[in-house]
Design a protein around this motif. Structure first.
Motif, PDB file in Angstrom:
ATOM      1  N   THR A  96      28.046 -45.601  92.763  1.00 24.29           N
ATOM      2  CA  THR A  96      27.938 -44.322  93.380  1.00 24.29           C
ATOM      3  C   THR A  96      28.238 -44.260  95.116  1.00 24.29           C
ATOM      4  N   LEU A  97      27.381 -45.408  95.432  1.00 22.56           N
ATOM      5  CA  LEU A  97      27.648 -45.781  96.820  1.00 22.56           C
ATOM      6  C   LEU A  97      28.889 -46.128  97.273  1.00 22.56           C
ATOM      7  N   ARG A  98      29.664 -46.981  96.484  1.00 21.62           N
ATOM      8  CA  ARG A  98      31.282 -47.116  96.660  1.00 21.62           C
ATOM      9  C   ARG A  98      31.938 -45.991  96.863  1.00 21.62           C
ATOM     10  N   LEU A  99      31.563 -45.030  95.933  1.00 25.49           N
ATOM     11  CA  LEU A  99      32.625 -43.912  95.982  1.00 25.49           C
ATOM     12  C   LEU A  99      32.312 -43.181  97.368  1.00 25.49           C
ATOM     13  N   LEU A 100      31.051 -42.930  97.673  1.00 24.87           N
ATOM     14  CA  LEU A 100      30.483 -42.214  98.919  1.00 24.87           C
ATOM     15  C   LEU A 100      31.118 -42.909 100.127  1.00 24.87           C
ATOM     16  N   LEU A 101      31.449 -44.231 100.088  1.00 21.21           N
ATOM     17  CA  LEU A 101      31.857 -44.974 101.501  1.00 21.21           C
ATOM     18  C   LEU A 101      33.496 -45.062 101.488  1.00 21.21           C
ATOM     19  N   THR A 102      33.949 -44.659 100.334  1.00 24.29           N
ATOM     20  CA  THR A 102      35.657 -45.261 100.234  1.00 24.29           C
ATOM     21  C   THR A 102      36.482 -43.857  99.728  1.00 24.29           C
ATOM     22  N   ASP A 103      35.584 -42.789  99.189  1.00 24.69           N
ATOM     23  CA  ASP A 103      36.367 -41.519  98.681  1.00 24.69           C
ATOM     24  C   ASP A 103      36.251 -40.311  99.735  1.00 24.69           C
ATOM     25  N   ARG A 104      36.775 -39.958 100.543  1.00 29.47           N
ATOM     26  CA  ARG A 104      36.419 -39.029 101.460  1.00 29.47           C
ATOM     27  C   ARG A 104      36.219 -37.684 100.861  1.00 29.47           C
ATOM     28  N   ARG A 105      36.933 -37.376  99.658  1.00 31.67           N
ATOM     29  CA  ARG A 105      36.935 -36.203  99.022  1.00 31.67           C
ATOM     30  C   ARG A 105      35.560 -36.019  98.303  1.00 31.67           C
ATOM     31  N   PHE A 106      35.340 -37.014  97.777  1.00 32.86           N
ATOM     32  CA  PHE A 106      33.744 -37.421  96.983  1.00 32.86           C
ATOM     33  C   PHE A 106      32.736 -37.094  98.004  1.00 32.86           C
ATOM     34  N   ARG A 107      32.879 -38.012  99.047  1.00 34.91           N
ATOM     35  CA  ARG A 107      31.720 -37.602 100.169  1.00 34.91           C
ATOM     36  C   ARG A 107      31.829 -36.140 100.999  1.00 34.91           C
ATOM     37  N   ALA A 108      32.893 -35.666 101.170  1.00 36.71           N
ATOM     38  CA  ALA A 108      32.759 -34.360 101.786  1.00 36.71           C
ATOM     39  C   ALA A 108      32.330 -33.320 100.938  1.00 36.71           C
ATOM     40  N   THR A 109      32.470 -33.519  99.478  1.00 32.43           N
ATOM     41  CA  THR A 109      32.179 -32.562  98.640  1.00 32.43           C
ATOM     42  C   THR A 109      30.787 -32.599  98.503  1.00 32.43           C
ATOM     43  N   ASP A 121      24.173 -42.487 108.543  1.00 24.83           N
ATOM     44  CA  ASP A 121      25.424 -43.265 109.111  1.00 24.83           C
ATOM     45  C   ASP A 121      25.931 -44.536 108.392  1.00 24.83           C
ATOM     46  N   LEU A 122      25.723 -44.473 107.113  1.00 29.92           N
ATOM     47  CA  LEU A 122      26.201 -45.793 106.329  1.00 29.92           C
ATOM     48  C   LEU A 122      27.392 -45.788 106.227  1.00 29.92           C
ATOM     49  N   GLN A 123      27.909 -46.945 106.383  1.00 28.11           N
ATOM     50  CA  GLN A 123      29.264 -47.135 106.276  1.00 28.11           C
ATOM     51  C   GLN A 123      29.671 -48.599 105.755  1.00 28.11           C
ATOM     52  N   LEU A 124      30.914 -48.934 105.333  1.00 33.36           N
ATOM     53  CA  LEU A 124      31.317 -50.168 104.898  1.00 33.36           C
ATOM     54  C   LEU A 124      31.524 -51.207 105.990  1.00 33.36           C
ATOM     55  N   ALA A 125      31.089 -52.249 105.730  1.00 34.13           N
ATOM     56  CA  ALA A 125      31.348 -53.341 106.904  1.00 34.13           C
ATOM     57  C   ALA A 125      32.586 -54.161 106.657  1.00 34.13           C
ATOM     58  N   VAL A 126      33.317 -54.144 105.525  1.00 31.98           N
ATOM     59  CA  VAL A 126      34.612 -54.561 105.365  1.00 31.98           C
ATOM     60  C   VAL A 126      35.535 -53.646 104.860  1.00 31.98           C
ATOM     61  N   PRO A 127      36.627 -53.741 104.927  1.00 34.77           N
ATOM     62  CA  PRO A 127      37.787 -52.699 104.619  1.00 34.77           C
ATOM     63  C   PRO A 127      37.519 -52.618 102.921  1.00 34.77           C
ATOM     64  N   ALA A 128      37.888 -51.592 102.462  1.00 34.30           N
ATOM     65  CA  ALA A 128      37.562 -51.050 101.151  1.00 34.30           C
ATOM     66  C   ALA A 128      38.492 -52.014 100.217  1.00 34.30           C
ATOM     67  N   HIS A 129      39.586 -52.565 100.420  1.00 34.78           N
ATOM     68  CA  HIS A 129      40.112 -53.163  99.453  1.00 34.78           C
ATOM     69  C   HIS A 129      39.841 -54.695  99.474  1.00 34.78           C
ATOM     70  N   GLU A 130      38.941 -55.277 100.117  1.00 32.80           N
ATOM     71  CA  GLU A 130      38.048 -56.511  99.984  1.00 32.80           C
ATOM     72  C   GLU A 130      36.886 -56.455  99.179  1.00 32.80           C
TER      73      GLU A 130
END
Length: 230
Positions: A22-35, A142-151
């Motif tokens: 769930t957290l991965r989708l929140l941090l990588t999917d803009r549509r999911f987080r905005a919704t 303000d939680l955000q990924l510390a690495v690029p999503a593809h990593e």
């Protein structure tokens, strides 16, 4: 011992994976987080979408056919062992849109299994993960990924759908507290002067017998009137 192993693997492990996915989708999917953050999707509905897209258990082994049957165009003989592809069933294009939208709140997935062998702990698991995600969104907005999503890397498991790690960044956050109500400072009362407290001459009339307290009947009448609100 077998019961404890099942509890750790099927209960604790899957709950952790569901929270992490769930957290991965929140941090990588803009549509999911905005919704979700925009109020168009509740946390409970968002968790159902995660079970459609990234169920914590991908495949589940250990079922044997009790009779000959045909399922999905495939012939199954009695005694054949079956591996249930939960993630594959949820990804069937016949049951969902290619974009993945419209899955929030839809509980028709197979992430919990079905029938007599459905997961008995789905309601406590929902409560645990929903509380974890809501608390995290409140404490670390303000939680955000510390690495690029593809990593981000998935664990090499045919059974579990879980990340190897989910490195994140966030700032220190202290929940706001209601300020205490200000009260006026206490000041001691001023003491009267001796001349003001002691009269020079008697000002009261002498006490007569029976004047110190009212009669018993009068006292009861006053008490009854007070009790009845008169």
């Amino acid at each position: 011992m077998h019961h404890l192993v099942v509890l750790m693997v099927a209960g604790n492990e899957t709950t952790i994976n569901w929270t992490g996915n769930t957290l991965r989708l929140l941090l990588t999917d803009r549509r999911f987080r905005a919704t979700l953050t925009g109020g168009r999707l509740t946390v409970s509905d968002a968790l159902e979408e995660v079970l459609w897209r990234d169920p914590p258990t991908q495949n589940f082994p250990g079922r044997w056919a009790t009779s000959d049957t045909v399922l999905g165009g495939q012939y199954i003989s009695a005694g054949d062992m079956l591996v249930l592809g939960l993630a594959a069933a949820n990804a069937d294009p016949a049951v969902q849109q290619p974009s993945g939208e419209g899955l929030g709140g839809n509980r028709a997935h197979l992430a919990w299994g079905a029938g007599r062998h459905v997961c008995p702990a789905q309601h406590p698991a929902r409560m645990i993960v929903e509380t974890a995600v809501e608390t995290l969104l409140h404490r670390l907005p303000d939680l955000q990924l510390a690495v690029p999503a593809h990593e981000l890397a998935w664990r090499p498991s045919p059974w579990s759908r879980a990340l190897v790690a989910l490195p994140v960044l966030y700032s220190a956050f202290t929940p706001p507290r209601t300020p205490p109500v200000e009260r006026p400072a206490w000041t001691p009362p001023s003491s009267p002067s001796p001349s003001a407290s002691t009269p020079s001459e008697p000002t009261s009339t002498p006490r007569t017998p029976g004047s110190g307290r009212p009669g018993l009947r009068s006292w009861w009448n006053s008490l009854a009137g007070w009790w009845s609100g008169r």
